[in-house]
Design an enzyme around this catalytic site. Sequence first.
Site, PDB file in Angstrom:
ATOM      1  N   CYS A  83     -64.685 -26.543  47.187  1.00 16.40           N
ATOM      2  CA  CYS A  83     -63.947 -26.796  45.966  1.00 16.40           C
ATOM      3  C   CYS A  83     -63.294 -28.161  46.106  1.00 16.40           C
ATOM      4  O   CYS A  83     -63.241 -28.722  47.187  1.00 16.40           O
ATOM      5  CB  CYS A  83     -62.902 -25.721  45.776  1.00 16.40           C
ATOM      6  SG  CYS A  83     -63.618 -24.077  45.830  1.00 16.40           S
TER       7      CYS A  83
ATOM      8  N   ARG B 281     -67.967 -31.271  44.046  1.00 10.89           N
ATOM      9  CA  ARG B 281     -67.675 -30.222  45.024  1.00 10.89           C
ATOM     10  C   ARG B 281     -67.779 -28.816  44.436  1.00 10.89           C
ATOM     11  O   ARG B 281     -67.585 -27.825  45.133  1.00 10.89           O
ATOM     12  CB  ARG B 281     -66.266 -30.420  45.595  1.00 10.89           C
ATOM     13  CG  ARG B 281     -66.053 -31.791  46.190  1.00 10.89           C
ATOM     14  CD  ARG B 281     -64.644 -31.938  46.692  1.00 10.89           C
ATOM     15  NE  ARG B 281     -64.441 -31.194  47.898  1.00 10.89           N
ATOM     16  CZ  ARG B 281     -64.685 -31.643  49.115  1.00 10.89           C
ATOM     17  NH1 ARG B 281     -65.150 -32.855  49.275  1.00 10.89           N
ATOM     18  NH2 ARG B 281     -64.473 -30.894  50.160  1.00 10.89           N
TER      19      ARG B 281
ATOM     20  N   TRP C  83     -66.076 -23.971  43.414  1.00 14.27           N
ATOM     21  CA  TRP C  83     -67.414 -23.436  43.666  1.00 14.27           C
ATOM     22  C   TRP C  83     -67.156 -22.040  44.217  1.00 14.27           C
ATOM     23  O   TRP C  83     -66.594 -21.884  45.299  1.00 14.27           O
ATOM     24  CB  TRP C  83     -68.176 -24.289  44.673  1.00 14.27           C
ATOM     25  CG  TRP C  83     -69.573 -23.817  44.878  1.00 14.27           C
ATOM     26  CD1 TRP C  83     -70.651 -24.084  44.091  1.00 14.27           C
ATOM     27  CD2 TRP C  83     -70.052 -22.969  45.942  1.00 14.27           C
ATOM     28  NE1 TRP C  83     -71.768 -23.465  44.596  1.00 14.27           N
ATOM     29  CE2 TRP C  83     -71.436 -22.763  45.724  1.00 14.27           C
ATOM     30  CE3 TRP C  83     -69.453 -22.364  47.030  1.00 14.27           C
ATOM     31  CZ2 TRP C  83     -72.222 -21.991  46.564  1.00 14.27           C
ATOM     32  CZ3 TRP C  83     -70.233 -21.582  47.870  1.00 14.27           C
ATOM     33  CH2 TRP C  83     -71.602 -21.409  47.626  1.00 14.27           C
TER      34      TRP C  83
ATOM     35  N   ASN D 154     -59.490 -24.633  49.231  1.00 10.14           N
ATOM     36  CA  ASN D 154     -60.891 -24.937  49.497  1.00 10.14           C
ATOM     37  C   ASN D 154     -61.194 -24.366  50.878  1.00 10.14           C
ATOM     38  O   ASN D 154     -60.538 -24.738  51.851  1.00 10.14           O
ATOM     39  CB  ASN D 154     -61.115 -26.457  49.490  1.00 10.14           C
ATOM     40  CG  ASN D 154     -62.476 -26.839  50.010  1.00 10.14           C
ATOM     41  OD1 ASN D 154     -63.439 -26.086  49.863  1.00 10.14           O
ATOM     42  ND2 ASN D 154     -62.585 -28.006  50.628  1.00 10.14           N
ATOM     43  N   GLY D 155     -62.147 -23.442  50.952  1.00 12.34           N
ATOM     44  CA  GLY D 155     -62.481 -22.832  52.234  1.00 12.34           C
ATOM     45  C   GLY D 155     -62.710 -21.341  52.068  1.00 12.34           C
ATOM     46  O   GLY D 155     -62.893 -20.857  50.944  1.00 12.34           O
TER      47      GLY D 155
ATOM     48  N   GLU E  39     -89.479 -30.962  51.146  1.00 10.86           N
ATOM     49  CA  GLU E  39     -88.453 -31.666  50.374  1.00 10.86           C
ATOM     50  C   GLU E  39     -88.815 -31.702  48.879  1.00 10.86           C
ATOM     51  O   GLU E  39     -87.955 -31.503  48.021  1.00 10.86           O
ATOM     52  CB  GLU E  39     -88.276 -33.087  50.956  1.00 10.86           C
ATOM     53  CG  GLU E  39     -87.261 -33.949  50.260  1.00 10.86           C
ATOM     54  CD  GLU E  39     -85.861 -33.347  50.155  1.00 10.86           C
ATOM     55  OE1 GLU E  39     -85.560 -32.354  50.839  1.00 10.86           O
ATOM     56  OE2 GLU E  39     -85.071 -33.862  49.342  1.00 10.86           O
TER      57      GLU E  39
ATOM     58  N   LYS F  33     -86.526 -29.957  45.797  1.00 11.05           N
ATOM     59  CA  LYS F  33     -86.037 -30.663  44.605  1.00 11.05           C
ATOM     60  C   LYS F  33     -86.344 -29.868  43.343  1.00 11.05           C
ATOM     61  O   LYS F  33     -85.487 -29.715  42.477  1.00 11.05           O
ATOM     62  CB  LYS F  33     -86.682 -32.062  44.467  1.00 11.05           C
ATOM     63  CG  LYS F  33     -86.267 -33.133  45.401  1.00 11.05           C
ATOM     64  CD  LYS F  33     -84.834 -33.570  45.281  1.00 11.05           C
ATOM     65  CE  LYS F  33     -83.978 -32.762  46.192  1.00 11.05           C
ATOM     66  NZ  LYS F  33     -83.502 -33.294  47.396  1.00 11.05           N
TER      67      LYS F  33
ATOM     68  N   GLU G 225     -84.188 -26.595  43.106  1.00 13.95           N
ATOM     69  CA  GLU G 225     -82.746 -26.677  42.883  1.00 13.95           C
ATOM     70  C   GLU G 225     -82.357 -27.179  41.508  1.00 13.95           C
ATOM     71  O   GLU G 225     -81.287 -26.812  41.018  1.00 13.95           O
ATOM     72  CB  GLU G 225     -82.036 -27.463  43.995  1.00 13.95           C
ATOM     73  CG  GLU G 225     -82.320 -28.936  44.062  1.00 13.95           C
ATOM     74  CD  GLU G 225     -81.491 -29.633  45.148  1.00 13.95           C
ATOM     75  OE1 GLU G 225     -81.964 -30.645  45.656  1.00 13.95           O
ATOM     76  OE2 GLU G 225     -80.382 -29.176  45.476  1.00 13.95           O
TER      77      GLU G 225
ATOM     78  N   HIS H 229    -103.487 -18.850  56.139  1.00 15.77           N
ATOM     79  CA  HIS H 229    -103.081 -17.712  56.966  1.00 15.77           C
ATOM     80  C   HIS H 229    -102.204 -16.720  56.203  1.00 15.77           C
ATOM     81  O   HIS H 229    -101.465 -15.960  56.804  1.00 15.77           O
ATOM     82  CB  HIS H 229    -102.390 -18.205  58.246  1.00 15.77           C
ATOM     83  CG  HIS H 229    -103.299 -18.999  59.125  1.00 15.77           C
ATOM     84  ND1 HIS H 229    -104.291 -18.412  59.885  1.00 15.77           N
ATOM     85  CD2 HIS H 229    -103.418 -20.338  59.315  1.00 15.77           C
ATOM     86  CE1 HIS H 229    -104.967 -19.344  60.524  1.00 15.77           C
ATOM     87  NE2 HIS H 229    -104.468 -20.534  60.191  1.00 15.77           N
TER      88      HIS H 229
ATOM     89  N   LYS I  17     -72.371 -30.308  45.427  1.00 15.56           N
ATOM     90  CA  LYS I  17     -72.891 -31.427  46.218  1.00 15.56           C
ATOM     91  C   LYS I  17     -72.475 -31.326  47.680  1.00 15.56           C
ATOM     92  O   LYS I  17     -73.239 -31.633  48.575  1.00 15.56           O
ATOM     93  CB  LYS I  17     -72.357 -32.733  45.606  1.00 15.56           C
ATOM     94  CG  LYS I  17     -72.831 -33.990  46.292  1.00 15.56           C
ATOM     95  CD  LYS I  17     -74.268 -34.270  45.959  1.00 15.56           C
ATOM     96  CE  LYS I  17     -74.791 -35.519  46.628  1.00 15.56           C
ATOM     97  NZ  LYS I  17     -76.269 -35.488  46.691  1.00 15.56           N
TER      98      LYS I  17
HETATM   99  C1  AGP Z   1     -80.127 -31.624  48.493  1.00 15.32           C
HETATM  100  O1  AGP Z   1     -80.847 -31.869  47.341  1.00 15.32           O
HETATM  101  C2  AGP Z   1     -79.272 -30.482  48.471  1.00 15.32           C
HETATM  102  N1  AGP Z   1     -78.413 -30.475  47.371  1.00 15.32           N
HETATM  103  C3  AGP Z   1     -78.700 -29.974  49.773  1.00 15.32           C
HETATM  104  O2  AGP Z   1     -79.764 -29.385  50.437  1.00 15.32           O
HETATM  105  C4  AGP Z   1     -78.006 -30.956  50.752  1.00 15.32           C
HETATM  106  O3  AGP Z   1     -78.923 -31.853  51.261  1.00 15.32           O
HETATM  107  C5  AGP Z   1     -77.332 -30.149  51.864  1.00 15.32           C
HETATM  108  O4  AGP Z   1     -76.350 -29.326  51.312  1.00 15.32           O
HETATM  109  C6  AGP Z   1     -76.743 -30.993  52.952  1.00 15.32           C
HETATM  110  O5  AGP Z   1     -75.726 -31.823  52.494  1.00 15.32           O
HETATM  111  P1  AGP Z   1     -75.213 -33.039  53.355  1.00 15.32           P
HETATM  112  O6  AGP Z   1     -76.335 -33.987  53.499  1.00 15.32           O
HETATM  113  O7  AGP Z   1     -74.069 -33.610  52.564  1.00 15.32           O
HETATM  114  O8  AGP Z   1     -74.776 -32.496  54.676  1.00 15.32           O
END
Ligand code: AGP
Length: 585
Positions: free
Chosen positions: A2, A27, A72, A98-99, A459, A463, A466, A482, A580
């Site tokens: 948060c 956040r 969050w 936050n936590g 990767e 993308k 998400e 497999h 984020k």
């Molecule tokens: C990436 O698109 C994601 N939103 C997520 O996987 C991110 O890379 C991950 O949470 C790690 O974050 P950081 O690089 O700030 O440690």
Amino acid sequence: MCGIACLVGNKRAPEECYNALEKLEYRGYDSAGMALLTKEGIVIHKKQGRVENLKDFAFNSSSNIVISHTRWATHGEPNEINAHPHISQNKELALVHNGIIENYKELKEKLKEKGVNPVSQTDSEIALEIIAEEEGTVLQKVKNALKKLKGSYAFAIIDKKTKSIIGVRKNSPLYVAKTTKGIMLASDIICFNSLADEYHLVQENEIIQISKGKLKIFDENLKQVSISFTKMMDVGHIADKMGFEYFMEKEIREIPAVIKRIVSNYQDKKIIKEVVPFFNDIEKIVLIGCGTAYHACMYGAKLLSSVLNIDCNAYIASEYKYSKPIISEKTLGIFVSQSGETADTLGCINLFKEKGAKTLAVTNVLHSAIVNMCDGKLPVFAGAEIGVASTKAYVAQILVLYLLSKHLENPDYELIEELTLADKSKQVIKIDKEIVELIKASSKVFYIGRGYDSISSLEGALKLKEIAYISAEGYPAGELKHGTIALIEKGTPVIVFATEKKLFEKTMSACEEVCSRGAKVIVVCAKDTKIRDEFYKIELPSCENEELESILSIIPLQLLAFEVSKGLGYNPDKPRNLAKSVTVE
Ligand code: AGP
């Protein structure tokens, strides 16, 4: 995960907190709220959803003392009742958190036995009531209550009696600064941008008290201590979309400039030379990260093991931490994190420190916890990344790891082809509309490749998942047969990364296998590569060094995910259920 922004200032404190809170939305954005200390007592205003829902209230209220929060959700659904701030049942204290308070259930039962019935489902309200029931001054209450709480926290608390804000933290960030608007407490120094020259990172054994014009810091025995400030650093124009509708598109289009910046900053070798001693006399390298950063770790592990004759492995932080890892003084830990605040990654750094192992941070945020904790750093120079989906930061991470491996392989290595990479990257920031429409209409998509391409597959799929909420699976091309190939049906899109020349024929065999089961094949490969006419092609500029081609290959796939998300009517910058910066375990 948060965001906390608090101010003791002039009457416009609600407005200033609102402005700060907007910068913290990365956040979390499940709900937002603020608590104001007024003549009538503590006034709470909170709403489900985005920070903008507080705007009218913030701009039409006055108070000198405000705490605010963007959430969050962890414990309790993202509704108004569970939104922060929470107010104590005696109306004396209000708190934002936050936590995660891990023992909140047990504490809740104890409170219930005493007749205190929390109104929300949150762990945060429990922490507040535990503080409120303690005896003495607010400082004594906080000090004593903290002994009962297990888990992580950054708390900001309004105390009605002393007309002050109290701040404490453990494993969650919290900074304080004397700004032109008053004394501010926040989860990130971006809130102080252009308002303060210096800041203080609240230490884990400190209690901060802010009252009108006064900032006091106490140690664990409540003895007042002096404050050491750090000079503010440029944290970029984070709120500026530069004319783009979404940060994510802006950030993808910034990639050529980021590549240029990295290559020029790393060209004089000063940054890398500082970390070279970390690689002396070690027996193994462990690269740790989460999500996209973990993919960068996989990339780094492959690169480093190709040039050093030692074990290099990548691990997901949340798995590594609880796996009884074997770490010695001869193990080097490389921690990759865009934000530098990811709780799981930070948790692993502690394990390395306990064993006396060396730690190296690969990060984008130089004032972050990861830099404070690690022995050395490799900055990735991506500039502020606001879109939740990591794009330019991923390219920056893998490029920095690539440059590191080149230097370790040959300290005299001169960057030549790398100087052309920025221009080449401009050519890949495009995606065929037909491919976008194909993916938009699909309920599942596969991404496959071999070697470095198998990492790009993971990767690329992440993308799409998400931000477009389409089921996407990244898979090593050779492993498909497999089991997973059973999921391929007529019309299933399969995106095939094919930048590794020595593995090209084998990758093409996988294309044939899925094609003969009805898949629509999209190949990501160099422009001059010959593929079957019925396959779609995402063209890459040819690179002599195929690792560079592979770095470029993810960019059009980032754009594809963006276009699909936008086309389906979603907000690519603020995907559901995500934040984020993931500052909880
Ligand atoms: C990436 O698109 C994601 N939103 C997520 O996987 C991110 O890379 C991950 O949470 C790690 O974050 P950081 O690089 O700030 O440690």
